[in-house]
Design a protein around this motif. Structure first.
Motif, short mmCIF file in Angstrom:
data_model
loop_
_atom_site.label_atom_id
_atom_site.label_comp_id
_atom_site.label_asym_id
_atom_site.label_seq_id
_atom_site.Cartn_x
_atom_site.Cartn_y
_atom_site.Cartn_z
N SER A 1 8.03 5.37 -0.12
CA SER A 1 8.78 4.91 -0.47
C SER A 1 9.49 4.13 0.17
CB SER A 1 9.50 5.05 -1.74
OG SER A 1 10.14 5.58 -1.68
N THR A 2 10.63 4.73 1.60
CA THR A 2 11.23 4.63 2.38
C THR A 2 10.49 3.43 3.71
OG1 THR A 2 12.67 6.59 1.73
CG2 THR A 2 12.79 5.43 3.74
N ALA A 3 8.52 4.48 4.19
CA ALA A 3 8.54 3.46 4.83
C ALA A 3 7.86 2.13 4.69
CB ALA A 3 6.78 4.15 5.01
N GLY A 4 7.48 2.32 3.19
CA GLY A 4 6.71 0.83 2.80
C GLY A 4 8.04 -0.32 2.79
N GLY A 5 9.30 0.23 2.45
CA GLY A 5 10.39 0.19 2.08
C GLY A 5 11.12 -0.83 4.31
N LEU B 1 0.39 -1.17 0.32
CA LEU B 1 0.23 -0.16 -0.45
C LEU B 1 0.74 1.45 0.21
CD1 LEU B 1 -3.03 1.29 0.25
CD2 LEU B 1 -2.60 0.94 3.11
N PHE B 2 2.05 1.35 1.02
CA PHE B 2 3.16 2.16 0.73
C PHE B 2 3.79 2.77 -0.41
CE2 PHE B 2 3.48 2.53 5.95
CZ PHE B 2 2.48 3.24 6.11
N PHE B 3 4.12 1.78 -0.90
CA PHE B 3 4.39 1.29 -2.44
C PHE B 3 3.18 1.85 -3.21
CE2 PHE B 3 8.29 -1.19 -1.20
CZ PHE B 3 8.46 -0.84 -1.19
N LEU C 1 0.65 4.14 -2.91
CA LEU C 1 0.36 5.17 -2.90
C LEU C 1 1.27 6.48 -2.94
CD1 LEU C 1 -1.03 5.47 0.82
CD2 LEU C 1 -2.32 5.73 -1.72
N SER C 2 3.00 5.40 -3.25
CA SER C 2 3.57 6.38 -3.93
C SER C 2 4.25 6.67 -4.87
CB SER C 2 5.32 6.26 -3.19
OG SER C 2 5.36 5.02 -3.99
N ASN C 3 4.26 5.98 -5.49
CA ASN C 3 3.46 6.43 -7.20
C ASN C 3 1.66 7.11 -7.43
OD1 ASN C 3 5.27 4.44 -8.33
ND2 ASN C 3 3.98 3.04 -8.11
N PHE C 4 1.38 8.04 -6.87
CA PHE C 4 0.42 8.77 -6.92
C PHE C 4 0.42 9.69 -6.09
CE2 PHE C 4 -1.34 4.40 -7.67
CZ PHE C 4 -1.34 4.88 -8.88
N VAL C 5 1.54 10.09 -5.39
CA VAL C 5 1.63 11.85 -4.89
C VAL C 5 1.74 12.77 -5.93
CG1 VAL C 5 1.19 10.66 -2.71
CG2 VAL C 5 3.56 10.91 -3.31
N ASN C 6 2.02 13.83 -5.84
CA ASN C 6 3.33 14.49 -6.74
C ASN C 6 4.17 14.85 -5.97
OD1 ASN C 6 0.74 14.44 -8.48
ND2 ASN C 6 -0.34 16.02 -6.97
N SER C 7 4.56 15.22 -4.73
CA SER C 7 5.02 15.59 -4.04
C SER C 7 6.38 14.62 -3.92
CB SER C 7 5.34 16.34 -2.71
OG SER C 7 6.09 16.45 -1.91
N THR D 1 7.38 13.02 -0.57
CA THR D 1 5.94 12.30 0.16
C THR D 1 6.75 11.34 -0.12
OG1 THR D 1 4.99 14.57 0.64
CG2 THR D 1 3.81 11.94 0.43
N ALA D 2 6.86 11.21 -1.83
CA ALA D 2 7.18 9.68 -2.06
C ALA D 2 8.13 9.17 -1.95
CB ALA D 2 7.06 9.82 -4.61
N ASN D 3 9.30 9.57 -1.54
CA ASN D 3 9.95 9.10 -0.93
C ASN D 3 9.51 8.60 0.19
OD1 ASN D 3 12.88 8.59 -0.51
ND2 ASN D 3 13.88 10.13 -0.28
#
Length: 87
Positions: free
Chosen positions: A46-50, A28-30, A32-38, A41-43
């Motif tokens: 994706s770090t939290a997902g990792g 889910l975190f990964f 969502l990181s593909n759909f945010v504009n910032s 925030t994406a970084n």
């Protein structure tokens, strides 16, 4: 939010349930990181997902180890079977 596999794992062992829930949260975190504009925030997402997926790997490794060892040593590593309470 529960995935279909985590719903079934809830009735087996707690580490199995946690492994499927952490997998769903990491993906889910990964996603969502593909759909945010910032990009910042994406970084962060994706770090939290990792990190969540690293934790998921540890839980899954514990589950595999406990399932392999328990038949030999007599249920010493805890698996917390359903209903998750002591009687």
């Amino acid at each position: 939010m529960r995935s279909m596999l985590s719903w079934g794992a809830w009735y087996i062992y707690m580490p199995a349930f946690l492994a499927f829930i952490l997998l769903a949260v990491g993906y889910l975190f990964f996603g969502l990181s593909n759909f945010v504009n910032s990009p910042a925030t994406a970084n962060i997402l994706s770090t939290a997902g990792g990190w969540v997926l690293i934790l998921d790997g540890l839980v899954a490794s514990y589950l595999a180890w406990a399932l392999a060892v328990n038949p030999m040593v007599g249920d010493k590593p805890p698996l917390w079977p359903h209903p998750y309470r002591t009687r």
